[in-house]
Design an enzyme around this catalytic site. Structure first.
Site, PDB file in Angstrom:
ATOM      1  CE1 TYR A   7      50.854  37.977  72.799  1.00 14.56           C
ATOM      2  CE2 TYR A   7      49.933  40.053  73.592  1.00 14.56           C
ATOM      3  CZ  TYR A   7      49.826  38.680  73.409  1.00 14.56           C
ATOM      4  OH  TYR A   7      48.718  38.012  73.840  1.00 14.56           O
ATOM      5  CG  HIS A  12      52.587  37.077  65.483  1.00 11.43           C
ATOM      6  ND1 HIS A  12      52.710  36.718  64.156  1.00 11.43           N
ATOM      7  CD2 HIS A  12      51.312  36.767  65.817  1.00 11.43           C
ATOM      8  CE1 HIS A  12      51.574  36.210  63.722  1.00 11.43           C
ATOM      9  NE2 HIS A  12      50.706  36.229  64.700  1.00 11.43           N
ATOM     10  CE1 TYR A  62      47.219  42.004  72.097  1.00 15.03           C
ATOM     11  CE2 TYR A  62      45.226  43.329  72.064  1.00 15.03           C
ATOM     12  CZ  TYR A  62      46.337  42.863  72.721  1.00 15.03           C
ATOM     13  OH  TYR A  62      46.581  43.250  74.019  1.00 15.03           O
ATOM     14  CG  ASN A  64      44.670  36.627  64.724  1.00 15.61           C
ATOM     15  OD1 ASN A  64      45.767  36.556  64.178  1.00 15.61           O
ATOM     16  ND2 ASN A  64      44.224  35.685  65.525  1.00 15.61           N
ATOM     17  CG  ASN A 110      45.378  34.133  61.243  1.00 11.49           C
ATOM     18  OD1 ASN A 110      44.913  33.618  60.226  1.00 11.49           O
ATOM     19  ND2 ASN A 110      45.527  33.470  62.371  1.00 11.49           N
TER      20      ASN A 110
END
Length: 196
Positions: A7, A12, A62, A64, A110
């Site tokens: 990632y 994000h 992460y 969320n 989120n």
């Protein structure tokens, strides 16, 4: 942001880009590890000549579940909520657009949704970092099978790396303004498209 090499360069992770730029500014060479986050502490002589303790933190939960890490961090350091600044990506804003606010809804993001839930308040200052790439985003969104989750987990386009670099740099300056001058002055200076 999301931890791990998979990632690293995704939309994000815009918040992590800003944290890394701040770490570079503060000459922080490494982060300490806690169960759910990485952190680094530095004493910083602010504009008013008062030495302030600054803590940079990256959740490892992460996106969320970011609220879990923020709540643990908040409880450990007993920081006033108004002295926390959450930096996160916002797909509702174009790349280059920054929005600083003292509070507000999650806007469908989120990570901040999780933070508001865990902290039991939306009275948390935040810096929203636009990651939508204008016309390209609109074309993609019109395609059948478009996934917003896939979009934010994809890398920034490489056709304008200077735009991303400048947005990260100005975001760093906005965080320093928040430290030095508070939320109101920072909103007045940095709620804008930094590429114009």
């Amino acid at each position: 942001g999301n931890p791990g090499a998979r990632y690293h360069n995704t939309r994000h992770n815009a918040g992590f880009f800003v944290i890394d730029k701040l770490a570079e500014f503060f000459k922080i060479e490494s982060f300490e590890f806690e169960d759910n986050y990485l952190y680094a502490v530095i004493d910083y002589e602010a504009a008013d000549n008062i030495v302030k303790q600054i803590v940079l933190m990256k959740p490892l939960t992460y996106m969320n579940l970011s609220g879990k890490a923020v709540k643990e961090f908040y409880d450990k350091y007993e920081i006033s909520k108004e002295n926390i600044l959450i930096v996160y990506d916002d797909v509702n804003l174009d790349l280059g657009v920054l929005r600083i606010r003292p509070n507000g809804s999650d806007g469908g993001q989120n990570g901040i949704k999780s933070i508001i839930f865990e902290m039991e308040t939306d009275e948390i200052p935040r810096l929203r970092f636009g990651v939508r790439e204008g016309e390209d985003f609109e074309k993609l969104r019109a395609e059948e099978g478009f996934s917003l989750a896939d979009y934010v987990l994809s890398p920034f386009e490489e056709n304008d790396p200077e735009a991303l670099e400048k947005t990260v740099e100005v975001s760093k300056e906005a965080v320093l303004s928040f430290i030095n001058s508070g939320i109101n002055d920072t909103m007045n200076l940095y709620n804008r498209n930094v590429l114009e």
